[in-house]
Design an enzyme around this catalytic site. Structure first.
Site, PDB file in Angstrom:
ATOM      1  N   GLU A 364       0.865  -1.184   0.000  1.00  0.00           N
ATOM      2  CA  GLU A 364       0.000   0.000   0.000  1.00  0.00           C
ATOM      3  C   GLU A 364       0.894   1.225   0.000  1.00  0.00           C
ATOM      4  O   GLU A 364       1.448   1.557  -1.031  1.00  0.00           O
ATOM      5  CB  GLU A 364      -1.038  -0.055   1.123  1.00  0.00           C
ATOM      6  CG  GLU A 364      -0.579  -0.576   2.445  1.00  0.00           C
ATOM      7  CD  GLU A 364      -1.728  -0.904   3.370  1.00  0.00           C
ATOM      8  OE1 GLU A 364      -2.825  -1.256   2.902  1.00  0.00           O
ATOM      9  OE2 GLU A 364      -1.532  -0.796   4.590  1.00  0.00           O
ATOM     10  N   GLU A 375       4.083   6.536  11.214  1.00  0.00           N
ATOM     11  CA  GLU A 375       2.680   6.388  11.616  1.00  0.00           C
ATOM     12  C   GLU A 375       2.528   5.242  12.611  1.00  0.00           C
ATOM     13  O   GLU A 375       1.859   5.364  13.642  1.00  0.00           O
ATOM     14  CB  GLU A 375       1.835   6.129  10.371  1.00  0.00           C
ATOM     15  CG  GLU A 375       0.411   5.719  10.616  1.00  0.00           C
ATOM     16  CD  GLU A 375      -0.220   5.170   9.351  1.00  0.00           C
ATOM     17  OE1 GLU A 375      -0.139   3.930   9.131  1.00  0.00           O
ATOM     18  OE2 GLU A 375      -0.770   5.963   8.576  1.00  0.00           O
ATOM     19  N   THR A 428      18.561  23.931  -3.239  1.00  0.00           N
ATOM     20  CA  THR A 428      18.489  24.337  -4.642  1.00  0.00           C
ATOM     21  C   THR A 428      17.163  23.871  -5.228  1.00  0.00           C
ATOM     22  O   THR A 428      16.742  22.737  -5.015  1.00  0.00           O
ATOM     23  CB  THR A 428      19.650  23.735  -5.441  1.00  0.00           C
ATOM     24  OG1 THR A 428      20.883  24.168  -4.866  1.00  0.00           O
ATOM     25  CG2 THR A 428      19.599  24.175  -6.894  1.00  0.00           C
ATOM     26  N   ASN A 496      13.623   4.755   1.429  1.00  0.00           N
ATOM     27  CA  ASN A 496      12.601   5.655   0.893  1.00  0.00           C
ATOM     28  C   ASN A 496      12.046   5.024  -0.378  1.00  0.00           C
ATOM     29  O   ASN A 496      12.648   4.110  -0.952  1.00  0.00           O
ATOM     30  CB  ASN A 496      13.166   7.048   0.608  1.00  0.00           C
ATOM     31  CG  ASN A 496      12.096   8.123   0.708  1.00  0.00           C
ATOM     32  OD1 ASN A 496      10.893   7.822   0.775  1.00  0.00           O
ATOM     33  ND2 ASN A 496      12.509   9.374   0.706  1.00  0.00           N
ATOM     34  N   GLN A 539      25.350  10.862  -0.275  1.00  0.00           N
ATOM     35  CA  GLN A 539      24.600  11.726   0.640  1.00  0.00           C
ATOM     36  C   GLN A 539      23.568  10.938   1.432  1.00  0.00           C
ATOM     37  O   GLN A 539      23.213   9.820   1.096  1.00  0.00           O
ATOM     38  CB  GLN A 539      23.911  12.847  -0.134  1.00  0.00           C
ATOM     39  CG  GLN A 539      22.949  12.384  -1.208  1.00  0.00           C
ATOM     40  CD  GLN A 539      22.491  13.544  -2.083  1.00  0.00           C
ATOM     41  OE1 GLN A 539      21.433  14.114  -1.846  1.00  0.00           O
ATOM     42  NE2 GLN A 539      23.300  13.878  -3.086  1.00  0.00           N
ATOM     43  N   THR A 543      12.879  12.071   5.084  1.00  0.00           N
ATOM     44  CA  THR A 543      11.595  12.727   4.852  1.00  0.00           C
ATOM     45  C   THR A 543      10.688  12.472   6.042  1.00  0.00           C
ATOM     46  O   THR A 543      10.484  11.324   6.453  1.00  0.00           O
ATOM     47  CB  THR A 543      10.918  12.186   3.577  1.00  0.00           C
ATOM     48  OG1 THR A 543      11.795  12.393   2.462  1.00  0.00           O
ATOM     49  CG2 THR A 543       9.612  12.900   3.314  1.00  0.00           C
ATOM     50  N   ASP A 547       2.039  14.204   9.855  1.00  0.00           N
ATOM     51  CA  ASP A 547       0.890  13.560  10.472  1.00  0.00           C
ATOM     52  C   ASP A 547       1.311  12.687  11.647  1.00  0.00           C
ATOM     53  O   ASP A 547       0.669  12.691  12.708  1.00  0.00           O
ATOM     54  CB  ASP A 547       0.172  12.724   9.406  1.00  0.00           C
ATOM     55  CG  ASP A 547      -0.925  11.852   9.975  1.00  0.00           C
ATOM     56  OD1 ASP A 547      -1.934  12.411  10.426  1.00  0.00           O
ATOM     57  OD2 ASP A 547      -0.774  10.618   9.979  1.00  0.00           O
ATOM     58  N   LYS A 593       8.041  24.848   0.480  1.00  0.00           N
ATOM     59  CA  LYS A 593       9.110  23.904   0.209  1.00  0.00           C
ATOM     60  C   LYS A 593      10.467  24.597   0.099  1.00  0.00           C
ATOM     61  O   LYS A 593      11.459  24.135   0.688  1.00  0.00           O
ATOM     62  CB  LYS A 593       8.822  23.140  -1.082  1.00  0.00           C
ATOM     63  CG  LYS A 593       9.862  22.077  -1.430  1.00  0.00           C
ATOM     64  CD  LYS A 593       9.422  21.226  -2.607  1.00  0.00           C
ATOM     65  CE  LYS A 593      10.426  20.130  -2.914  1.00  0.00           C
ATOM     66  NZ  LYS A 593       9.978  19.254  -4.024  1.00  0.00           N
ATOM     67  N   TYR A 719      -5.708  32.439   1.769  1.00  0.00           N
ATOM     68  CA  TYR A 719      -4.529  33.238   2.066  1.00  0.00           C
ATOM     69  C   TYR A 719      -3.563  33.256   0.875  1.00  0.00           C
ATOM     70  O   TYR A 719      -2.343  33.178   1.042  1.00  0.00           O
ATOM     71  CB  TYR A 719      -3.828  32.739   3.331  1.00  0.00           C
ATOM     72  CG  TYR A 719      -4.615  33.058   4.587  1.00  0.00           C
ATOM     73  CD1 TYR A 719      -4.567  34.321   5.168  1.00  0.00           C
ATOM     74  CD2 TYR A 719      -5.437  32.106   5.182  1.00  0.00           C
ATOM     75  CE1 TYR A 719      -5.298  34.628   6.311  1.00  0.00           C
ATOM     76  CE2 TYR A 719      -6.168  32.390   6.320  1.00  0.00           C
ATOM     77  CZ  TYR A 719      -6.106  33.656   6.880  1.00  0.00           C
ATOM     78  OH  TYR A 719      -6.834  33.952   8.006  1.00  0.00           O
TER      79      TYR A 719
END
Length: 957
Positions: A364, A375, A428, A496, A539, A543, A547, A593, A719
């Site tokens: 999923e 989570e 960048t 990731n 490197q 992330t 939540d 971002k 906004y």
């Protein structure tokens, strides 16, 4: 036979035939890596690297054939010529030699047509470069996962291994312990001295060049001898009532075995039957009865024993007969989740790490069931906080926080170059794209970015430059084999998946390590799949899913309230302080971002960089991320926020806690103030997104399509940011799932219950009747599953909000998702507790009762049919942009040797699924059979159910 031995044998024959002996010619063996480094409409750039796997070369000639009419227009580091489709590159005078094991690299620009497939027939000095160029592949064939062995035991080991060259050996490991080695096929061995416990067994193949490939692990249980098993290991029973536990044998006996059940402790607790006869391993049920005589609450331990077998024990505790059924249901669910036999956790030392699901064949958001997410850790905290409220024991809560801090919050060693971060140039710019075939995205330093206004105050508050936040995904068993920074072995490992814009579904992701040292993937690891740059450096990068971190703060608020009520607040004060710290860093999710100014951004170049807090939208965006150089002497690091905010990620309760609760006050200079602003902004956004029907629409973005593009004319704003019906991703549409409704509204309802916030009540007054109207309770309960949205909200006017008459939602279908049903119950019960809304209380209780009808030995679950599993073998389809996309010319491999390139599928990059016990069901579906059905036990869902029971007991019990 290797190419080297073939060449030497030819020289020997020539000498034996009477021809004067001569020195043998250099034996050529080579590997070529071809990489497209840049591409435009009718041209491209590429690099070609030669690795010399044979004797030293004194003069070299590299050739290949273009398959699609490409032409070299400019070359460097070699002398280029082309005849038809054949390209020849000879060495320059200054680079004539390539030593054994050495390499040479040439580069060129070329012209192309519509297609640009890579060459495949590379040769050096006329010898095809077909030597070993990847790590060996290895699959463990024995033992099988889930096997149980009894001491004294000799556990058979077997594996298959392949390599382009020669497999030198296969090592077998139990965890990190080497238990056997075989140097020739068939690769077998025996673990002659196993130790009791649960062990991950892996096979590692090493080839003749030292390259190593690892198999997926198989978990086996080793018992000290024949054993009786009992589950759950802890049982709660109301005084005067009954409860049950199961008994079985770990291994089938050669003749019938009689198991005796005997109790110690209080005589008020008795078990029947007292003897059980087993001829196999099927479970049998024992009933425990509590005497209905009042008095002190009793505890007893029941031992299930048999001659020649290790016994099993079950602790049974009486609870007050007035305890609500839902409080008992919480304890029953908690005991099942925490029972080691259930398989929800892997143990590392004294700490537990929750899996995403008990089952491994699960796709999923995580793409394997034995990965886990931030989570899951936030729900682990919630489970243990609720247990602390019920039991008064806060040690499990503290242990859960320690596990989170050790395994999913990167340590200093995992983010080593943060001290080089320049807050005036945080990152960048690289645009996001709506289709994956636009990747890799080109880094563009000419686009203005803003400055990071909170880095300095965070460093001043906490004394270092490291980020205290969870990375969203880890590979608990190191199934992929990335390990830590390419070591291949460390578990859990940071990984990731998603990186390529709104169209990238889980079925199109390419797994990658969070610390990319170029050991796996292509020549630049996995980096050049996602971004295009002049050069690449090793490197690390992480992330954060806001939540989850916000839920951890929410749980800390509840835990503090409950522990204080017991007079035990001091026991968890350190964890509450760390929650405040996590909330301080969570503010990165409040910023655009690239720290650009919020509002009216319609092109990347014209949208200016922000100064001060002008880049803060004060919402919970989809992520924040940070990274830096692996080389500690390189001196660079970066940080980004996100301009896209989904309604389902908002947590006004966490904002309230960080803004108003003294124990959760952030230490930074402006943290508390920022969270006070965020509380107001989040509630405003939820009101702005509420449809005429009651459901909450998608979200908002400061960067249309992730590239600061101009949105369609007439797009409503909040906004100055733009309404997005399905922010962040489109496959499937992100706000189609009902789960995001209840996850977000649970926090809003809890805020209302705890504080009486009138703004939260106004939203719930409209949402709750809509949800109830689309829900039925009972054994065959039904809740909303997918939704369809039409229209759009009115542009936000804070002094005179619109009615959103044209924004509508329709429930497309319903299901029996047990986790979401529990989430919905939480919304309704929180709302009912403060408002007195009778239908909300009735429906919430009805859902909890409905869930109890679907209990099994592991928790509460219902079958689900996975029609989407037909995407396992999808390959990229250029006509619709679906399927795993790999840029032309890019090739690489996973740690186990699975190849990545054009034509790769989800499955071909994850071949370990073929060895999963549940795989035949999926293969049958791919072969034309029916869609497979699974009964999944997701950790977050089981914890959500348990804590929903606990919530009812808290507020109504």
């Amino acid at each position: 036979m290797t190419r080297r031995t073939t060449a030497l044998m030819a020289a020997a024959v020539m000498a034996a035939g009477g021809v004067p002996a001569m020195a043998a010619p250099a034996a050529v063996a080579c590997t070529v890596s071809y990489q497209v480094t840049n591409e435009w409409n009718n041209g491209f750039g590429a690099s070609v690297s030669i690795r010399n796997d044979g004797d030293a070369l004194n003069g070299w000639n590299l050739t290949w054939t273009f398959p699609d009419g490409q032409r070299v227009t400019q070359g460097w580091n070699g002398n280029f010529s082309q005849t038809g489709a054949v390209v020849t590159v000879t060495n320059p005078d200054w680079a004539r030699t390539i030593p054994a094991g050495g390499s040479a690299q040439v580069g060129f620009n070329g012209s192309k047509g519509a297609t640009n497939r890579p060459p495949t027939d590379f040769a050096v000095n006329g010898v095809a470069c077909t030597g070993p160029n990847k790590a060996p592949t290895v699959a463990l064939t024995a033992p099988t996962g889930g096997s149980t062995y009894t001491l004294p035991a000799q556990i058979p080991l077997a594996a298959t291994a392949q390599d382009d060259g020669t497999v030198a050996k296969v090592d077998f490991y139990a965890g990190d312990q080497l238990i056997a080695t075989d140097t020739s096929a068939p690769y077998t061995g025996t673990w002659t001295s196993p130790t009791p416990g649960d062990h991950p067994i892996t096979a590692r193949a090493t080839d003749d060049r030292g390259l190593v490939g690892s198999s997926a692990p198989a978990m086996v249980k080793v018992l000290a001898g024949p054993a009786v098993l009992a589950s759950p290991s802890t049982v709660s029973v109301k005084q005067g009532q009954t409860a049950t536990f199961d008994v079985s044998l770990a291994t089938a006996p050669s003749q019938p075995v009689t198991v005796t059940i005997a109790g110690t402790g209080s005589a008020d607790l008795t078990a029947t039957p007292t003897t059980l006869t087993f001829s196999g391993t099927a479970k049998q049920t024992v009933t425990v009865r509590s005497a209905n005589n009042g008095g002190e609450l009793a505890t007893a331990t029941f031992t299930a024993s048999a001659p020649g077998h290790s016994p099993a024990t079950v602790t049974v505790k009486e609870i007050d007969p007035s305890t609500s059924d839902f409080n008992k249901a919480f304890l029953d669910q908690y005991n099942k989740i925490k029972d080691p036999a259930s398989g929800y956790f892997r143990k590392f030392g004294d700490l537990l790490v929750p899996y995403h699901s008990v089952e491994t064949l699960m796709v999923e958001a995580p793409d394997h069931g034995h990965q886990t997410t931030s989570e899951a850790f936030s729900y682990y905290l919630w489970l243990e906080a609720s247990y602390g409220r019920v039991s008064g024991d806060w040690a499990p809560f503290k242990s859960a926080w320690a596990s989170m801090e050790k395994f999913i919050i990167p340590a200093k060693a995992d983010q080593p170059t943060n001290d080089s971060y320049n807050a005036s140039k945080p990152a960048t710019y690289a645009p996001e794209h709506p289709r994956m075939d636009r990747y890799p995205a080109v880094l563009d330093s000419s686009i203005p970015v803003g400055s990071d206004p909170i880095a300095a105050e965070l460093k001043a508050a906490y004394g270092n430059s490291d980020i205290y936040g969870m990375h969203w995904l880890i590979d608990v068993d190191n199934t992929y084999g990335f390990g830590r920074c390419g070591d291949g072995t460390t578990a859990p490992s940071y990984i990731n998946t998603y990186q390529r814009g709104s169209s990238e579904s889980v079925w199109e992701t390419i797994p990658q390590p969070s610390c990319d040292t170029f050991k796996h993937g292509g020549p630049n690891g996995f980096l050049d799949l996602f971004t295009k740059d002049a050069s690449y450096a090793k490197q690390w990068k992480y992330t954060n899913a806001p939540d989850a971190d916000a839920r951890a703060v929410q749980v800390a608020l509840l835990a503090q309230e409950w522990a204080n009520a017991q007079g035990k607040g001091a026991q968890i004060a350190p964890e509450i302080g760390k929650a405040a710290k996590m909330g301080d860093y969570l503010r990165y999710a409040m910023f655009d971002k690239y720290f650009k100014r919020i509002g009216n951004c319609s092109s990347p170049s014209s949208c200016p960089g922000g100064t001060g807090k002008s880049s803060a939208h004060y919402l919970m965006s989809w992520y924040y991320a940070w990274g830096g150089a692996y080389d500690t002497s390189a001196g660079w690091a970066w940080r980004i926020g996100d301009g896209a905010s989904h309604q389902g990620y908002q947590n006004p309760l966490a904002a309230h806690a960080l803004a108003n609760v003294p124990a959760l006050k952030p230490l930074s200079a402006t943290g508390q103030q920022d969270w006070a602003t965020s509380l107001n902004r989040q509630l405003e956004m939820l009101q702005w997104l509420q449809s005429a029907d009651g459901g909450i629409a998608g979200g908002v973005t400061n960067s249309w399509e992730g590239q600061y593009a101009a949105p369609p004319a007439g797009t409503p704003t909040f906004y100055g940011m733009y309404y997005d019906a399905h922010p962040v991703w489109r496959d499937p549409p992100s706000n189609r799932w009902f789960g995001f409704q209840v996850w977000g509204l649970e926090r809003t309802a809890a805020l209302y219950r705890l504080t009486g916030d009138a703004r939260a009540k106004k939203i719930l007054d409209k949402w709750v009747p809509w949800a109830i109207a689309n829900t039925t309770t009972g054994t065959n309960f039904q809740i909303p599953a997918d939704m369809e949205w039409t229209g759009a909200p009115d542009t936000w006017n804070a002094t005179n909000p619109g009615a959103n008459a044209n924004l509508r939602v329709r429930v497309l279908n319903r299901n029996q998702d047990v986790g979401i049903a529990a989430s919905l119950a939480k919304v309704l019960l929180n709302y009912a507790a403060r408002s007195g809304h009778a239908a909300a209380k009735t429906t919430g209780e009805g859902l909890l009762t409905s869930l109890l009808a679907h209990q099994d030995s592991l928790g509460i679950a219902t079958p689900e049919t996975r029609a989407d599993y037909n995407r396992f073998d999808d390959v990229y389809n250029a006509s619709n942009g679906e399927g795993p996309y790999v840029p032309p010319g890019w090739t690489g491999k996973m740690p186990n040797g699975d190849q990545i390139g054009q034509g790769s599928s989800f499955l071909s990059m994850r071949s370990m699924f073929r060895n999963d016990p549940q795989w035949p069901k999926v293969q049958s579906y791919l072969d034309g059979g029916p869609a497979p059905t699974f009964t999944y036990h997701r950790f977050w869902a089981q914890a959500e159910i348990a804590t929903a029971f606990a919530l009812h007991a808290e507020i109504f019990g």
